[in-house]
Design an enzyme around this catalytic site. Structure first.
Site, mmCIF file in Angstrom:
data_model
loop_
_atom_site.group_PDB
_atom_site.id
_atom_site.type_symbol
_atom_site.label_atom_id
_atom_site.label_comp_id
_atom_site.label_asym_id
_atom_site.label_seq_id
_atom_site.Cartn_x
_atom_site.Cartn_y
_atom_site.Cartn_z
ATOM 1 N N THR A 1 37.761 -7.401 24.905
ATOM 2 C CA THR A 1 37.807 -7.344 26.370
ATOM 3 C C THR A 1 37.369 -5.938 26.773
ATOM 4 O OG1 THR A 1 39.205 -7.691 28.318
ATOM 5 C CG2 THR A 1 40.268 -6.682 26.415
ATOM 6 N N THR A 2 37.158 -5.721 28.076
ATOM 7 C CA THR A 2 36.686 -4.406 28.526
ATOM 8 C C THR A 2 37.660 -3.324 28.067
ATOM 9 O OG1 THR A 2 36.009 -5.623 30.483
ATOM 10 C CG2 THR A 2 35.764 -3.241 30.556
ATOM 11 N N GLU B 1 38.065 0.043 41.054
ATOM 12 C CA GLU B 1 39.152 -0.710 40.430
ATOM 13 C C GLU B 1 39.681 0.173 39.309
ATOM 14 O OE1 GLU B 1 38.600 -4.857 39.433
ATOM 15 O OE2 GLU B 1 40.161 -4.739 37.890
ATOM 16 N N HIS C 1 33.576 -12.764 35.067
ATOM 17 C CA HIS C 1 32.756 -11.734 34.408
ATOM 18 C C HIS C 1 31.564 -12.434 33.760
ATOM 19 C CE1 HIS C 1 32.868 -8.049 31.431
ATOM 20 N NE2 HIS C 1 31.660 -8.274 31.910
ATOM 21 N N HIS D 1 43.776 -5.074 34.590
ATOM 22 C CA HIS D 1 43.666 -5.112 33.127
ATOM 23 C C HIS D 1 45.034 -5.036 32.501
ATOM 24 C CE1 HIS D 1 40.812 -5.466 29.919
ATOM 25 N NE2 HIS D 1 39.898 -5.481 30.863
ATOM 26 N N GLY D 2 45.386 -6.086 31.805
ATOM 27 C CA GLY D 2 46.646 -6.100 31.075
ATOM 28 C C GLY D 2 47.871 -6.280 31.959
ATOM 29 N N ASN E 1 41.454 -13.912 37.726
ATOM 30 C CA ASN E 1 40.306 -13.917 36.817
ATOM 31 C C ASN E 1 40.355 -15.200 35.969
ATOM 32 O OD1 ASN E 1 38.768 -13.562 34.446
ATOM 33 N ND2 ASN E 1 38.652 -11.374 34.849
ATOM 34 N N ASP F 1 38.038 -16.296 33.760
ATOM 35 C CA ASP F 1 37.218 -16.296 32.534
ATOM 36 C C ASP F 1 37.883 -17.038 31.382
ATOM 37 O OD1 ASP F 1 35.501 -14.584 33.836
ATOM 38 O OD2 ASP F 1 36.176 -12.790 32.776
ATOM 39 N N HIS F 2 39.229 -16.888 31.302
ATOM 40 C CA HIS F 2 39.921 -17.421 30.129
ATOM 41 C C HIS F 2 39.910 -18.943 30.077
ATOM 42 C CE1 HIS F 2 40.994 -13.435 28.967
ATOM 43 N NE2 HIS F 2 41.334 -13.210 30.212
ATOM 44 N N GLU G 1 32.230 -9.564 38.009
ATOM 45 C CA GLU G 1 32.151 -8.376 37.155
ATOM 46 C C GLU G 1 30.891 -8.460 36.315
ATOM 47 O OE1 GLU G 1 35.511 -8.328 34.620
ATOM 48 O OE2 GLU G 1 36.926 -8.350 36.265
ATOM 49 N N ARG H 1 29.206 -11.921 31.308
ATOM 50 C CA ARG H 1 28.921 -10.979 30.225
ATOM 51 C C ARG H 1 27.498 -11.164 29.718
ATOM 52 N NH1 ARG H 1 33.669 -8.493 27.839
ATOM 53 N NH2 ARG H 1 32.172 -7.668 26.373
ATOM 54 N N ARG I 1 29.628 -15.108 26.667
ATOM 55 C CA ARG I 1 30.614 -15.702 25.749
ATOM 56 C C ARG I 1 31.607 -16.631 26.454
ATOM 57 N NH1 ARG I 1 34.387 -10.538 24.366
ATOM 58 N NH2 ARG I 1 32.444 -9.688 23.605
HETATM 59 N N1 PXP Z 1 39.628 -6.261 35.945
HETATM 60 C C1 PXP Z 1 38.537 -6.092 35.164
HETATM 61 C C2 PXP Z 1 37.493 -5.138 35.614
HETATM 62 C C3 PXP Z 1 38.384 -6.818 33.971
HETATM 63 O O1 PXP Z 1 37.299 -6.622 33.188
HETATM 64 C C4 PXP Z 1 39.377 -7.758 33.618
HETATM 65 C C5 PXP Z 1 39.219 -8.603 32.368
HETATM 66 O O2 PXP Z 1 38.066 -9.355 32.434
HETATM 67 C C6 PXP Z 1 40.486 -7.902 34.456
HETATM 68 C C7 PXP Z 1 40.601 -7.139 35.605
HETATM 69 C C8 PXP Z 1 41.603 -8.856 34.115
HETATM 70 O O3 PXP Z 1 42.258 -8.391 32.967
HETATM 71 P P1 PXP Z 1 43.359 -9.303 32.258
HETATM 72 O O4 PXP Z 1 42.669 -10.535 31.771
HETATM 73 O O5 PXP Z 1 43.886 -8.437 31.162
HETATM 74 O O6 PXP Z 1 44.389 -9.621 33.311
#
Ligand code: PXP
Length: 260
Positions: free
Chosen positions: A99-100, A150, A42, A213-214, A6, A8-9, A69, A44, A48
Site C-alpha cells: 500500500t502507499t 491529505e 486509487h 491511511h491506517g 476507499n 479499492d479493497h 488517487e 494504480r 492491481r
Molecule cells: N488515503 C490515501 C492517499 C491512500 O492511498 C489510502 C489507501 O489507498 C487511504 C487513504 C486509505 O487507507 P486505508 O486503506 O489504510 O484506510
C-alpha cells in the site's frame, strides 16, 4: 468531519479470483446511503485492483463526489484528465509496495508535481497532495498550487497499533518495534502533534486538510478531535469489518438455499 470511503479493497477481493464479483460499483449506493460523503479509489499504474473501466463507471454513477488517487506519471494524468473525477489526490507509487508507504516527495519531485497539478487544474479537477505531516511539505504543497493536502496518518496508526492493538496497520517502516512502552507513548504524542501542527498550518494558508491511511475503529477518535482536519479517507478497516458484519446474513441466505 466528512468521510471518504476507499473501496479499492472490494476490487482486491474480486481480483483474487479474476472474476466480476464483488463489483465495487455495487458499493456506491450502500456507502452513500449510510453516510459516506465521498468515494475514494486509487487507479494504480499496475491496475492491481481498480481498472480504468471501474473508474469510468464509478465516476459516472456515484451519488457522492469521487476522489481519484493516482501517481504523477504523465500517462496516468492523461487518463485522469479524461475521467474527470471531482478531485485527484496525487500519491507516490512504488510497484513493489503493498500500500502507499509515505507522502509525496513534494520537494524532490516538484517539477513533475507542478506539471500534473497544472494539467489537472486545466481539466477543472481539484487537486490534493498526499504528504507526510510536516510543515515544509505543507508549505511546498501551497507553493505548488494544490487545493488541499491529505496528511499521511500511517505512522500514527502504526504506533497506536503497537501500543493498544494486536493488529498493526502495516508492517512496513516500523522502526519503533523494540521501544519500551513509555517511549512508544511519547512517539505517539509526537506523531499526533505533527499531524495537528501540519493541519493547522495548512488551514492558516487556506489549504483544505484531509487525513488518511491506517485509520480504524480504535484510532480514529484522535483524528476526529482535530478541528482543522475536515475529511478522513478510510478503506481497509471498513471493508475488513464489513466481511464480519455481513457474514451472518450471507451464510443464512446460502443455508436457506441449501435446505430442501
Ligand atoms: N488515503 C490515501 C492517499 C491512500 O492511498 C489510502 C489507501 O489507498 C487511504 C487513504 C486509505 O487507507 P486505508 O486503506 O489504510 O484506510
Amino acid at each position: 468531519m466528512t468521510l471518504g470511503v476507499n473501496i479499492d479493497h472490494i476490487a482486491v477481493l474480486r481480483e483474487a479470483r479474476k472474476i466480476n464479483d464483488p463489483d465495487p460499483l455495487m458499493a456506491l449506493g450502500i456507502c452513500a446511503q449510510n453516510g459516506a460523503d465521498q468515494i475514494t479509489i486509487h487507479l494504480r499504474e499496475d491496475r492491481r485492483h481498480i481498472h480504468d473501466n471501474d473508474a469510468k463507471k464509478i465516476i459516472a454513477s456515484s451519488p457522492v463526489p469521487v476522489n481519484l488517487e493516482c501517481s504523477i506519471n504523465p500517462d496516468i494524468i492523461d487518463i485522469v484528465c479524461k475521467l474527470k473525477p471531482h478531485r485527484a489526490t496525487l500519491v507516490p507509487e512504488n510497484r513493489a509496495e503493498v500500500t502507499t508507504e509515505g507522502g509525496l516527495d513534494v520537494i524532490g519531485k516538484s517539477d513533475a508535481i507542478s506539471d500534473a497539478i497544472e494539467r489537472l487544474h486545466d481539466a477543472q479537477i481539484e487537486v490534493s497532495l498526499f504528504i507526510d505531516p510536516a510543515i515544509n511539505a505543507v508549505e511546498q504543497s501551497h507553493a505548488l498550487d494544490a487545493d488541499m493536502v491529505e496528511l499521511h496518518t500511517g505512522h500514527y496508526a502504526n504506533i497506536y497499533a503497537m501500543l493498544y492493538s494486536s493488529l498493526p496497520y502495516s508492517h512496513h517502516a516500523i522502526e519503533e518495534l523494540d521501544l519500551p512502552r513509555d517511549e512508544l507513548k511519547s512517539k505517539l504524542q509526537e506523531a499526533l502533534d505533527a499531524i495537528k501542527t501540519s493541519a493547522s498550518h495548512a488551514r492558516s494558508i487556506q489549504l483544505a486538510v484531509a487525513a488518511g491511511h491506517g485509520l480504524n475503529y480504535q484510532n480514529v477518535k484522535a483524528m476526529v478531535d482535530i478541528d482543522t482536519i475536515t475529511e478522513l479517507n478510510i478503506g481497509q478497516s471498513i471493508v475488513a469489518r464489513s466481511v464480519f458484519s455481513g457474514l451472518a446474513s450471507a451464510v443464512k441466505e446460502m443455508k436457506a438455499l441449501c435446505q430442501r
